[in-house]
Design an enzyme around this catalytic site. Structure first.
Site, mmCIF file in Angstrom:
data_model
loop_
_atom_site.group_PDB
_atom_site.id
_atom_site.type_symbol
_atom_site.label_atom_id
_atom_site.label_comp_id
_atom_site.label_asym_id
_atom_site.label_seq_id
_atom_site.Cartn_x
_atom_site.Cartn_y
_atom_site.Cartn_z
ATOM 1 N N LYS A 79 -10.192 1.102 21.484
ATOM 2 C CA LYS A 79 -10.526 2.269 22.303
ATOM 3 C C LYS A 79 -11.733 2.998 21.702
ATOM 4 C CE LYS A 79 -6.685 1.643 24.735
ATOM 5 N NZ LYS A 79 -6.660 1.296 26.158
ATOM 6 N N HIS A 96 -3.992 -10.668 30.646
ATOM 7 C CA HIS A 96 -3.761 -9.291 31.078
ATOM 8 C C HIS A 96 -3.456 -9.296 32.574
ATOM 9 C CE1 HIS A 96 -4.240 -5.009 31.839
ATOM 10 N NE2 HIS A 96 -4.070 -4.844 30.544
#
Length: 475
Positions: A175, A294
């Site tokens: 992140k 994902h």
């Protein structure tokens, strides 16, 4: 034309529209071991009988159309048609039914999830006679599943490649998900891996944007992996997202990852598509790469209770199409996932044979024969206080992935990774000693934090963080 002249249309063919149930509702039908079986949650329009609605689903997802056609006589509909063979009401719902449909195997191309879904969840979902339609579950017979390669490697091969046994694997999504330069991105990867994580991960949004082109990211991440491996003596990995705008570009990125010598790549299998995913899975098996999957976009398809497709079906499809990991919710984090439902499809991902169990949403017994299993990934809004629950819920064969729960540590990325590794090792040891993590989990974490200042700091930061919302998708 003379009134007495007979035509093909007047011999054995009667034009017009007839009820679907006359042809496609067959409650006497005995399902075959080779049939693909589907359980649909059907909400008919007012005035449409359940039998007609169920038959319409069977017809429109197999051989039927809205009117009788003379070319029906050129084939054997009895051989190829889907059949609605059972209907049951949904408890607590006024006008909702589970319709069970059997499809003969010859309707589907071998080894193609794309073709299977084009029929079963195709145009029928826009059918006007239905207010809503949801595919709850699918039984894939061994005769069909054996036409798929499945996961590139599977759980045991992955553990052997990594030389890691007896505990869940630990990961972290880097992140902020967008905006970092490739060099700063690689720095974060290195710090997390050095601190004790097994994997770091590209966010699903990260492909090849102006601020960080894919080749630069791959190179800096590979450097981080090798440096962390040298310092820790452990095998490390980073999920390099190979998802791209074309299959050719996707494979090019996977080839470059293999040339760098990294162990794993990643794909967004729903936005990328099943054809692309299967192609990448084949490449990964042939070239020794693990494949992380994902599920971006899944909630568009599976979150509404009455319409769409349950994630357990998408999970089965992924196991067939190919992937070694897939995100599967957390039960305790910020993303949707009710416990019994989640554990139902987690078993469908990992186990060889899963018995029918309606209490966990499993409508059919599923036999995967020898197809390798997939590691479920718990990711989204989790931190060290969740570690006991995650260890107890998911067991050893899982990946526990802490993004903000690593990078949000007040002392930095590496201490965040240390805190998670210490918490995990403490929970695994406590479990192996016979302690009940469901009851004693918080105490286990407190005890470990006494000798780990990194864990103590993490416990203090996240002691009040909870995501207490009711799950939308419940049994």
């Amino acid at each position: 034309m003379s009134p007495k002249t007979e035509t093909k249309a007047s011999v054995g063919f009667k034009a017009g529209v007839k009820d679907y149930r006359l042809t496609y509702y067959t409650p006497e039908y005995q399902t075959k071991d080779t049939d693909i079986l589907a359980a649909f949650r059907v909400t008919p329009q007012p005035g449409v009988p359940p039998e007609e609605a169920g038959a319409a689903v069977a017809a429109e997802s197999s051989t039927g159309t809205w009117t009788t056609v003379w070319t029906d006589g050129l084939t054997s509909l009895d051989r190829y048609k889907g059949r609605c063979y059972d209907i049951e009401p949904v408890p607590g719902e006024e006008n909702q039914f589970i319709a069970y449909v059997a499809y003969p195997l010859d309707l589907f191309e071998e080894g193609s999830v794309t073709n299977m879904f084009t029929s079963i969840v195709g145009n029928v979902f826009g059918f006007k006679a239905l207010r809503a339609l949801r595919l709850e579950d699918l039984r894939v017979p061994p005769a069909y599943s054996k036409t798929f390669q499945g996961p590139p490697h599977g759980i045991q091969v992955e553990r052997d490649k990594l030389n890691k046994y007896g505990r869940p694997l630990l990961g972290c999504t880097i992140k902020p998900k967008l905006g970092l330069s490739a060099k700063n991105y690689g720095r974060a990867v290195y710090e997390c891996l050095r601190g004790g994580l097994d994997f770091t991960k590209d966010d699903e949004n990260v492909n090849s944007q102006p601020f960080m082109r894919w080749r630069d990211r791959f190179c800096f991440c590979a450097e981080a992996i090798y440096k962390a491996q040298a310092e820790t003596g452990e095998i490390k990995g980073h999920y390099l997202n190979a998802t791209a705008g074309t299959c050719e570009e996707m494979i090019k990125r996977a080839v470059f990852a293999r040339e760098l010598g990294v162990p794993i790549v990643m794909h967004d299998y729903l936005t990328g598509g099943f054809t692309a995913n299967t192609s990448l899975a084949h490449y990964c098996r042939d070239n020794g790469l693990l494949l992380h999957i994902h599920r971006a976009m899944h909630a568009v398809i599976d979150r509404q209770r009455n319409h769409g497709m349950h994630f357990r079906v998408l999970a089965k499809a992924l196991r067939m199409s190919g992937g070694d990991h897939i995100h599967a919710g957390t039960v305790v984090g910020k993303l949707e996932g009710e416990r019994d439902v989640t554990l139902g499809f987690v078993d469908l991902l990992r186990d060889d044979f899963i018995e029918r169990d309606r209490s966990r949403g499993i409508y059919f017994t599923q036999d995967w024969v020898s197809m390798p299993g997939v590691l479920p990934v718990a990711s989204g809004g989790i931190h060290v206080w969740h570690m006991p629950a995650l260890t107890e819920i998911f067991g050893d064969d899982s990946v526990l992935q802490f993004g903000g729960g690593t990078l949000g540590h007040p002392w930095g990325n590496a201490p965040g990774a240390v805190a998670n590794r210490v918490a995990l090792e403490a929970c695994v040891q406590a479990r192996n000693e016979g302690r009940d993590l469901a009851r004693e989990g918080n105490e286990v974490i407190r005890e470990a934090s006494k000798w780990s200042p990194e864990l103590a700091a993490a416990c203090e930061v996240w002691k009040e963080i909870k995501f207490e919302f009711e799950a939308m998708d419940v049994l």
